[in-house]
Scaffold this active site. Structure first.
Site, PDB file in Angstrom:
ATOM      1  N   ARG A 255       1.280  -1.430   0.178  1.00  0.00           N
ATOM      2  CA  ARG A 255      -0.303   0.332   0.252  1.00  0.00           C
ATOM      3  C   ARG A 255       1.169   1.142  -0.184  1.00  0.00           C
ATOM      4  O   ARG A 255       2.137   1.188   0.902  1.00  0.00           O
ATOM      5  CB  ARG A 255      -0.986   0.240   1.380  1.00  0.00           C
ATOM      6  CG  ARG A 255      -1.595  -0.931   1.119  1.00  0.00           C
ATOM      7  CD  ARG A 255      -3.063  -0.632   2.260  1.00  0.00           C
ATOM      8  NE  ARG A 255      -2.581  -1.363   3.950  1.00  0.00           N
ATOM      9  CZ  ARG A 255      -2.348  -0.365   4.877  1.00  0.00           C
ATOM     10  NH1 ARG A 255      -1.963   0.492   4.152  1.00  0.00           N
ATOM     11  NH2 ARG A 255      -1.324  -0.893   5.979  1.00  0.00           N
TER      12      ARG A 255
ATOM     13  N   TYR B  66      -1.215  -3.919  -6.740  1.00  0.00           N
ATOM     14  CA  TYR B  66      -1.712  -4.368  -6.058  1.00  0.00           C
ATOM     15  C   TYR B  66      -2.904  -3.801  -4.619  1.00  0.00           C
ATOM     16  O   TYR B  66      -3.006  -2.847  -4.105  1.00  0.00           O
ATOM     17  CB  TYR B  66      -0.293  -4.252  -5.158  1.00  0.00           C
ATOM     18  CG  TYR B  66       0.783  -5.182  -4.103  1.00  0.00           C
ATOM     19  CD1 TYR B  66       0.891  -6.383  -4.824  1.00  0.00           C
ATOM     20  CD2 TYR B  66       0.021  -5.212  -2.810  1.00  0.00           C
ATOM     21  CE1 TYR B  66       1.363  -7.321  -3.851  1.00  0.00           C
ATOM     22  CE2 TYR B  66       0.480  -6.442  -1.889  1.00  0.00           C
ATOM     23  CZ  TYR B  66       0.680  -7.200  -2.649  1.00  0.00           C
ATOM     24  OH  TYR B  66       1.645  -8.382  -1.837  1.00  0.00           O
TER      25      TYR B  66
ATOM     26  N   LYS C  98     -10.005  -1.149   2.298  1.00  0.00           N
ATOM     27  CA  LYS C  98      -9.393  -0.400   2.954  1.00  0.00           C
ATOM     28  C   LYS C  98     -10.058   1.103   2.037  1.00  0.00           C
ATOM     29  O   LYS C  98     -10.572   1.376   3.177  1.00  0.00           O
ATOM     30  CB  LYS C  98      -7.816  -0.510   2.561  1.00  0.00           C
ATOM     31  CG  LYS C  98      -7.167  -1.903   3.209  1.00  0.00           C
ATOM     32  CD  LYS C  98      -7.367  -1.775   5.047  1.00  0.00           C
ATOM     33  CE  LYS C  98      -6.661  -3.495   5.156  1.00  0.00           C
ATOM     34  NZ  LYS C  98      -6.491  -3.199   6.082  1.00  0.00           N
TER      35      LYS C  98
ATOM     36  N   HIS D 159     -10.681  -1.569  11.524  1.00  0.00           N
ATOM     37  CA  HIS D 159      -9.458  -2.540  11.346  1.00  0.00           C
ATOM     38  C   HIS D 159      -9.077  -3.155  12.094  1.00  0.00           C
ATOM     39  O   HIS D 159      -8.251  -3.312  12.708  1.00  0.00           O
ATOM     40  CB  HIS D 159      -8.562  -1.706  10.737  1.00  0.00           C
ATOM     41  CG  HIS D 159      -7.293  -1.987  10.197  1.00  0.00           C
ATOM     42  ND1 HIS D 159      -6.031  -1.886  10.572  1.00  0.00           N
ATOM     43  CD2 HIS D 159      -7.116  -3.672   9.494  1.00  0.00           C
ATOM     44  CE1 HIS D 159      -4.887  -2.574   9.488  1.00  0.00           C
ATOM     45  NE2 HIS D 159      -5.871  -3.190   9.250  1.00  0.00           N
TER      46      HIS D 159
ATOM     47  N   SER E  80      -1.510  -3.167  10.601  1.00  0.00           N
ATOM     48  CA  SER E  80      -1.171  -4.227   9.055  1.00  0.00           C
ATOM     49  C   SER E  80       0.016  -5.636   9.414  1.00  0.00           C
ATOM     50  O   SER E  80       1.157  -4.874  10.498  1.00  0.00           O
ATOM     51  CB  SER E  80      -0.903  -4.031   8.015  1.00  0.00           C
ATOM     52  OG  SER E  80      -1.748  -2.854   7.880  1.00  0.00           O
TER      53      SER E  80
ATOM     54  N   CYS F 132       0.140  -6.995  11.982  1.00  0.00           N
ATOM     55  CA  CYS F 132       1.102  -8.058  13.575  1.00  0.00           C
ATOM     56  C   CYS F 132       0.117  -9.307  13.869  1.00  0.00           C
ATOM     57  O   CYS F 132      -0.153  -8.974  15.392  1.00  0.00           O
ATOM     58  CB  CYS F 132       0.128  -6.596  14.476  1.00  0.00           C
ATOM     59  SG  CYS F 132       1.410  -5.294  13.533  1.00  0.00           S
TER      60      CYS F 132
ATOM     61  N   ASP G 290      -9.783  -9.046   9.457  1.00  0.00           N
ATOM     62  CA  ASP G 290      -9.329  -7.678   9.151  1.00  0.00           C
ATOM     63  C   ASP G 290     -10.040  -6.501   9.330  1.00  0.00           C
ATOM     64  O   ASP G 290      -9.513  -5.827  10.026  1.00  0.00           O
ATOM     65  CB  ASP G 290      -8.502  -7.489   7.774  1.00  0.00           C
ATOM     66  CG  ASP G 290      -7.609  -6.130   7.254  1.00  0.00           C
ATOM     67  OD1 ASP G 290      -7.185  -6.589   8.294  1.00  0.00           O
ATOM     68  OD2 ASP G 290      -7.980  -5.971   5.976  1.00  0.00           O
TER      69      ASP G 290
ATOM     70  N   SER H 113       4.307 -10.199   1.009  1.00  0.00           N
ATOM     71  CA  SER H 113       3.120 -10.676  -0.431  1.00  0.00           C
ATOM     72  C   SER H 113       2.582 -12.161   0.811  1.00  0.00           C
ATOM     73  O   SER H 113       2.542 -11.747   1.629  1.00  0.00           O
ATOM     74  CB  SER H 113       4.795 -12.477  -0.663  1.00  0.00           C
ATOM     75  OG  SER H 113       5.045 -12.666   0.791  1.00  0.00           O
ATOM     76  N   ARG H 114       1.215 -12.199  -0.390  1.00  0.00           N
ATOM     77  CA  ARG H 114       0.169 -12.544   0.417  1.00  0.00           C
ATOM     78  C   ARG H 114      -0.735 -13.768  -0.199  1.00  0.00           C
ATOM     79  O   ARG H 114      -0.130 -14.092  -1.152  1.00  0.00           O
ATOM     80  CB  ARG H 114      -0.737 -11.376  -0.531  1.00  0.00           C
ATOM     81  CG  ARG H 114      -0.591 -10.337   0.810  1.00  0.00           C
ATOM     82  CD  ARG H 114      -0.745  -9.569   1.508  1.00  0.00           C
ATOM     83  NE  ARG H 114      -0.735  -8.724   2.293  1.00  0.00           N
ATOM     84  CZ  ARG H 114      -0.978  -7.934   3.637  1.00  0.00           C
ATOM     85  NH1 ARG H 114      -2.098  -8.024   3.751  1.00  0.00           N
ATOM     86  NH2 ARG H 114      -0.554  -6.776   3.909  1.00  0.00           N
TER      87      ARG H 114
HETATM   88  C1  OXD Z   1      -3.261  -4.255   5.140  1.00  0.00           C
HETATM   89  C2  OXD Z   1      -3.603  -5.043   5.310  1.00  0.00           C
HETATM   90  O1  OXD Z   1      -2.220  -3.495   5.066  1.00  0.00           O
HETATM   91  O2  OXD Z   1      -4.608  -6.009   5.612  1.00  0.00           O
HETATM   92  O3  OXD Z   1      -3.859  -4.278   6.885  1.00  0.00           O
HETATM   93  O4  OXD Z   1      -3.611  -5.341   3.903  1.00  0.00           O
HETATM   94 MN    MN Z   2      -4.969  -4.925   7.181  1.00  0.00          MN
END
Ligand code: OXD
Ligand code: MN
Length: 586
Positions: free
Chosen positions: A110, A258, A267, A287, A309, A311, A334, A427-428
């Site tokens: 982001r 992305y 978001k 969040h 994010s 954490c 999230d 990476s996700r």
């Molecule tokens: C973040 C996400 O960046 O959930 O908080 O992707």
């Molecule tokens: Mn998030």
């Protein structure tokens, strides 16, 4: 050729005249909007408002063709095929229907510094101290600047590309707490990901015949030079910009494909625009993960928890408790939309339909539930791949068979002696929530689940205890407001600085944080049955720099203490910062 749609756009019937006779090719209707071919879907399914939104943006972006998404498997398969041809994704044959996308290395997170909220007055968006200090809680832009930014980037930006019309619902379609959006995008990767992360497709268009919607426009863009360095992942990192206009429920995103930059339901809608709608309508868009926890006596409670994010929200939401007899079930990892019902009970829905989780660190040891979720129907982005057709990231070392070779997220050969990480730190995996083995039976309940406690937390290596309880709602709001955390790879910040991150919302406020605090404080007037508020910190380190608390499943011990406090057990001691566990009570 009869015009069967009328209005601004028109549908041309395919009854074209050949040699003076009516001749009907078997391709179905041939439709156009503003003179652009509609290659999939039917314009008649678009409400007049959607149609005019689409037409305006056709005039702006000049796409080559239009595709109205229906969300079907057939459509998804076509997109997958297209993305393979374009080189955006490759298959992961070790798993079922799983894919790996490698982005342009300049488009991996982001971009908080390029994210703006646009209001007439600066003070509507950000705290504006008289001494001129620049705050860190969001960026403001005027409507004029926003219009200019759009003009500079969007005119003709979809030339040669398809504009996909993506109808989506944040929250179960039947829930009164849900909201609807339409995203126009030129990225098939975004469409396929939105299909996982939201309820997307034809049923939403049906609902939209009556309802209003959040307008989302997205383009991956093209550099001003016209040179696309990496055609499999077009983007324009130099000019990337993410804009929100709460007054019009409008989101405009340019230059990045992305995650939170491009999957606009997440978001941009569910948090930034969502928080402004929530303020207007008297609820909370946060969040936060949502989990259900059942104690050994079979009593179940739901908890919402805000952490910045990367954490550990996903790990907590899917925790395997080490304490015997406890069970955790996941509602969301999230985002939580929360509202008081008529009895004054706070109820939460997860507006999302999937998990866009950080991959590195996720393993059979740390989060076996997530690992069991992601091996089908998943799009992985910027993880490493293995020679047996699977994925790899930091944390999966024990899960790789001997002799298996690894290719890193940039496509280079990688070994454990390499000096760079195999997977990008941000990476996700993008995976359907319904596949989670411990998804809560009530996760799609239209009325939401009842919330008994709210947790705040962050990465605090020093000075913050494992858990403490707020004395009352106001104190809890103060604790949320004072949250700080070490920065992570989810955004563009460099190094491990401890940053203020009130309510874990620093990058996601849709309006002035001062007004947001007032809104939170005003919840006291809405209910006499407010959830209790706690602060937790799994990340405290000792003098040797090692974590003091084992975390993961052991966090159930902290949740157990919290549940006992909810039952008013005398297991806490009052201190200047709040109530901490009595010795030996955890
Ligand atoms: C973040 C996400 O960046 O959930 O908080 O992707
Ligand atoms: Mn998030």
């Amino acid at each position: 050729m009869p015009d069967i749609a009328g209005t601004n756009g028109y549908i041309l019937s395919n009854e074209i005249t050949k040699n003076g006779k009516n001749w009907t090719p078997n391709v179905g209707f041939y439709q156009q909007l503003r003179g652009i071919s509609v290659v999939s879907g039917n314009i008649r399914d678009l409400s007049p408002k959607i149609k005019s939104f689409v037409e305006q943006n056709i005039d702006l972006c000049h796409p080559e063709r239009i595709h109205i998404c229906d969300g079907t498997e057939k459509e998804n398969n076509q997109l997958i095929q297209l993305m393979q041809q374009q080189g955006t994704i490759v298959p992961l044959p070790k798993y079922q229907n799983c894919w790996l996308a490698r982005t342009n290395p300049a488009d991996t997170a982001r971009v908080e510094s390029k994210t703006f909220i646009c209001t007439d007055e600066r003070s509507e968006t950000i705290p504006t101290p008289k001494n001129g200090i620049k705050g860190t809680l969001g960026n403001w832009m005027s409507p004029k600047q926003m219009d200019e930014a759009i003009k500079e980037r969007f005119i003709g930006c979809m030339r040669g590309r398809t504009m996909y019309i993506v109808p989506f619902s944040m929250g179960p379609i039947t829930s009164p707490l849900s909201k609807i959006g339409i995203e126009l995008t030129d990225s098939p990767y975004v469409v396929a990901s939105m299909r996982i992360m939201t309820r997307m497709g034809a049923p939403v268009l049906q609902k939209l015949q009556k309802d209003d919607f959040v307008k989302c426009l997205h383009s991956v863009g093209a550099p001003a030079s016209g040179f696309i360095e990496n055609p499999s992942w077009p983007c324009d990192p130099e000019r990337t910009i993410i804009l929100h206009k709460p007054q019009n429920n409008e989101i405009v995103s340019y230059g990045s494909g992305y995650g939170g930059n491009s999957l606009l339901g997440k978001k941009c809608f569910a948090l930034r625009i969502g928080s402004t709608i929530a303020k207007r309508e008297g609820w909370l868009a946060e969040h936060m993960l949502i989990l259900g926890i059942t104690n050994p006596q079979g009593e179940k409670k739901y908890i919402a928890a805000a952490f910045p994010s990367a954490c550990g929200k996903t790990n907590l939401a899917m925790m395997t408790p080490s304490l015997p007899g406890y069970k955790v079930e996941c509602v969301g990892d999230d985002i939580a939309w929360m509202r008081f019902d008529k009895n004054g009970q706070l109820r939460a829905i997860n507006p999302e339909n999937g998990f866009f989780g950080v991959a590195p660190g996720t393993s059979t040891k740390s989060n076996p539930i997530a690992m069991n979720t992601v091996y089908k129907n998943t799009i992985f982005t910027n993880v490493a791949s293995t020679s047996d057709g699977g994925v790899f990231w930091e944390g999966m070392e024990d899960e790789i068979q001997p002799g298996v070779a690894i290719t890193d997220w940039k496509g280079q050969k990688w070994t454990k002696d390499s000096s760079t990480p195999a997977a990008h730190p941000n990476s996700r995996f993008c995976t359907p929530a319904s596949q989670c083995p411990i998804i809560d039976p009530e996760w799609e309940a239209p009325e939401g689940v009842p919330i008994s406690a709210i947790l705040f937390g962050g990465r605090r290596p020093v000075g913050v205890p494992l858990v403490y309880e707020a004395r009352d709602w106001q104190h809890g709001v103060f604790i949320g407001a004072a949250m700080r955390s070490e920065s992570t790879a989810a955004a563009e910040h460099k190094g491990k600085v401890i940053m203020h991150d009130p309510f874990a919302m620093r990058p996601f406020f849709g309006y002035n944080f001062g007004h947001y605090l007032k809104h939170w404080l005003s919840m006291e007037t809405r209910s006499s049955n407010l959830p209790k508020i706690f602060h937790v910190n799994w990340f405290r380190k000792g003098t040797e720099g090692k974590f003091l608390w084992p975390g993961f499943g052991e966090n159930s011990r902290v949740l157990d203490w919290i549940l006992r406090r909810l039952d008013y057990e005398d297991c806490g001691v009052d201190t200047p910062i709040g109530i901490i566990p009595r010795k030996d009570s955890v």
